[in-house]
Design an enzyme around this catalytic site. Structure first.
Site, mmCIF file in Angstrom:
data_model
loop_
_atom_site.group_PDB
_atom_site.id
_atom_site.type_symbol
_atom_site.label_atom_id
_atom_site.label_comp_id
_atom_site.label_asym_id
_atom_site.label_seq_id
_atom_site.Cartn_x
_atom_site.Cartn_y
_atom_site.Cartn_z
ATOM 1 N N ASP A 51 0.833 -1.466 0.104
ATOM 2 C CA ASP A 51 0.099 0.110 -0.029
ATOM 3 C C ASP A 51 0.908 1.092 0.140
ATOM 4 O O ASP A 51 1.596 1.595 0.730
ATOM 5 C CB ASP A 51 -0.981 0.192 1.316
ATOM 6 C CG ASP A 51 -1.729 1.070 1.309
ATOM 7 O OD1 ASP A 51 -2.945 0.879 0.650
ATOM 8 O OD2 ASP A 51 -1.649 1.936 1.982
ATOM 9 N N TYR A 56 3.077 9.876 0.353
ATOM 10 C CA TYR A 56 4.029 9.474 0.851
ATOM 11 C C TYR A 56 5.648 9.943 0.386
ATOM 12 O O TYR A 56 6.519 9.747 1.285
ATOM 13 C CB TYR A 56 4.042 7.917 1.188
ATOM 14 C CG TYR A 56 2.708 7.488 1.608
ATOM 15 C CD1 TYR A 56 1.747 8.264 2.404
ATOM 16 C CD2 TYR A 56 2.433 6.078 1.639
ATOM 17 C CE1 TYR A 56 0.592 7.694 2.719
ATOM 18 C CE2 TYR A 56 0.969 5.596 1.900
ATOM 19 C CZ TYR A 56 0.461 6.397 2.590
ATOM 20 O OH TYR A 56 -0.688 5.885 3.099
ATOM 21 N N LYS A 85 -2.453 6.063 -4.573
ATOM 22 C CA LYS A 85 -3.660 7.021 -4.239
ATOM 23 C C LYS A 85 -3.520 8.328 -4.584
ATOM 24 O O LYS A 85 -2.385 8.867 -4.954
ATOM 25 C CB LYS A 85 -3.259 7.220 -2.519
ATOM 26 C CG LYS A 85 -3.664 5.827 -1.668
ATOM 27 C CD LYS A 85 -3.859 6.209 -0.351
ATOM 28 C CE LYS A 85 -3.676 4.961 0.437
ATOM 29 N NZ LYS A 85 -2.079 4.419 0.557
ATOM 30 N N HIS A 118 -7.484 9.563 -2.528
ATOM 31 C CA HIS A 118 -7.057 9.614 -0.981
ATOM 32 C C HIS A 118 -7.984 10.225 -0.029
ATOM 33 O O HIS A 118 -8.074 9.652 1.135
ATOM 34 C CB HIS A 118 -5.600 10.256 -1.051
ATOM 35 C CG HIS A 118 -4.755 9.969 0.074
ATOM 36 N ND1 HIS A 118 -3.446 9.880 0.037
ATOM 37 C CD2 HIS A 118 -4.788 9.501 1.325
ATOM 38 C CE1 HIS A 118 -2.829 9.496 1.044
ATOM 39 N NE2 HIS A 118 -3.814 9.194 2.095
#
Length: 324
Positions: A51, A56, A85, A118
């Site tokens: 994931d 990130y 996402k 997201h």
């Protein structure tokens, strides 16, 4: 949506999702190479669901780790289920495809297995992940999520993604997509914060009724990043009931919390940067909680949300747990 031998379950579009995933979010204090090494360890241990997210800022490292394990023969690309996402600054429909292309380029993948919105909140488009005004307040944007969803559907039709879903959506926001005129594809999943202190019972029941899988992040509580988490909030893994059950089964409290989700039919994400914890968290398939145990863990719910930042929580569109 029953579990099968290969520890995956079928989504509403026919593709299968591994029920235990490895999360790749890391706070700024963790060097990116640590995340890269952790992904390689996770694949060696047996995780096949990875994931990730544009937010990130480590998709290059995650992609490199996956490609290395493909190159050394540990897995094939088709063995890996990667979730990406769409970040909130790209929710405008005309930006969806280019945002996806950025992730594909960083990962060096031809396609993403699952691409999800997201958050239902949209932020001002631009290079800043969290655009703020002169007072340091987030700058939100008004975007029609139905239009965003149509752009997601177009990405699926183009073969850039296999499955599409959402994250942090409440029932009302899900219904808006499901009731959209001309809907081509239903969301396959809704990824939300979910753990014994926030068990999302009502939202889970709704998602099951619509054949949408619930995916749990922060399933072990939280990384407790001071930017997001109230440091006075209770530590999930220190809960007496979880620890009593851990002693009963000779397992860790973390494994009990993860097993709880699997037996509810929830796909669960776990993350760690140490080999021992990565290995331990994958040992979730060799024991089973009783109905009484499940009820005891159900009783722990207190609608306690660890994530995300308070300004998101204060926004009127944020999906509070009690709004499901």
């Amino acid at each position: 949506m029953e579990f099968c031998r290969d520890t995956s379950m079928e989504m509403n579009d026919g593709y299968r999702i591994p029920v235990v995933g490895f999360g790749t979010y890391a706070p700024d204090t963790v060097p990116k190479h640590k995340c890269e090494e952790a992904v390689k360890v996770a694949i060696e241990v047996g995780y096949r669901h990875i994931d990730g997210a544009y937010l990130y800022e480590n998709e290059e490292e995650v992609g490199r780790a996956i490609r290395e394990k493909i190159a050394d023969g540990t897995v094939k690309r088709e063995d890996i289920f990667y979730t990406g996402k769409l970040w909130s600054t790209f929710n405008a429909p005309e930006m969806v495809s280019s945002a996806l292309e950025k992730s594909l380029k960083s990962l060096q993948f031809d396609y993403i297995d699952l691409y999800i919105i997201h958050t239902p909140l949209s932020l001002k488009p631009g290079d800043d992940l969290f655009p703020v005004d002169g007072n340091g307040k987030l700058i939100f944007d008004n975007v029609d999520l139905c239009a965003t969803w149509e752009a997601m559907e177009a990405c699926k039709d183009a073969g850039l993604v296999k499955s599409i879903g959402v994250s942090n959506f409440n029932r009302r926001q899900l219904e808006m997509i499901l009731n959209k005129p001309g809907l081509k594809y239903k969301p396959v999943c809704n990824q939300v914060e979910c753990h014994p202190y926030l068990n999302q019972r009502k939202l889970l029941e709704f998602c099951k009724s619509k054949n949408i899988d619930l995916v749990a992040f922060s399933a072990l509580g939280s990384h407790r990043d001071e930017r997001w988490v109230d440091q006075s909030s209770p530590l999930l893994l220190e809960d007496p009931i979880l620890n009593a059950l851990a002693k009963k089964y000779n397992r860790s409290p973390a494994l009990v919390a993860l097993r709880y989700q699997l037996q509810r039919g929830v796909v669960v994400l776990a993350k760690s940067f140490t080999r021992k914890h990565i290995e331990d968290n994958f040992k979730v398939f060799d024991f089973q909680l009783t109905a009484e145990d499940m009820k005891a863990i159900d009783s722990l719910n207190q609608n306690l949300r660890y994530d995300p930042c308070q300004e998101f929580l204060d926004h009127p569109e944020y999906p509070f747990a009690d709004d499901y």
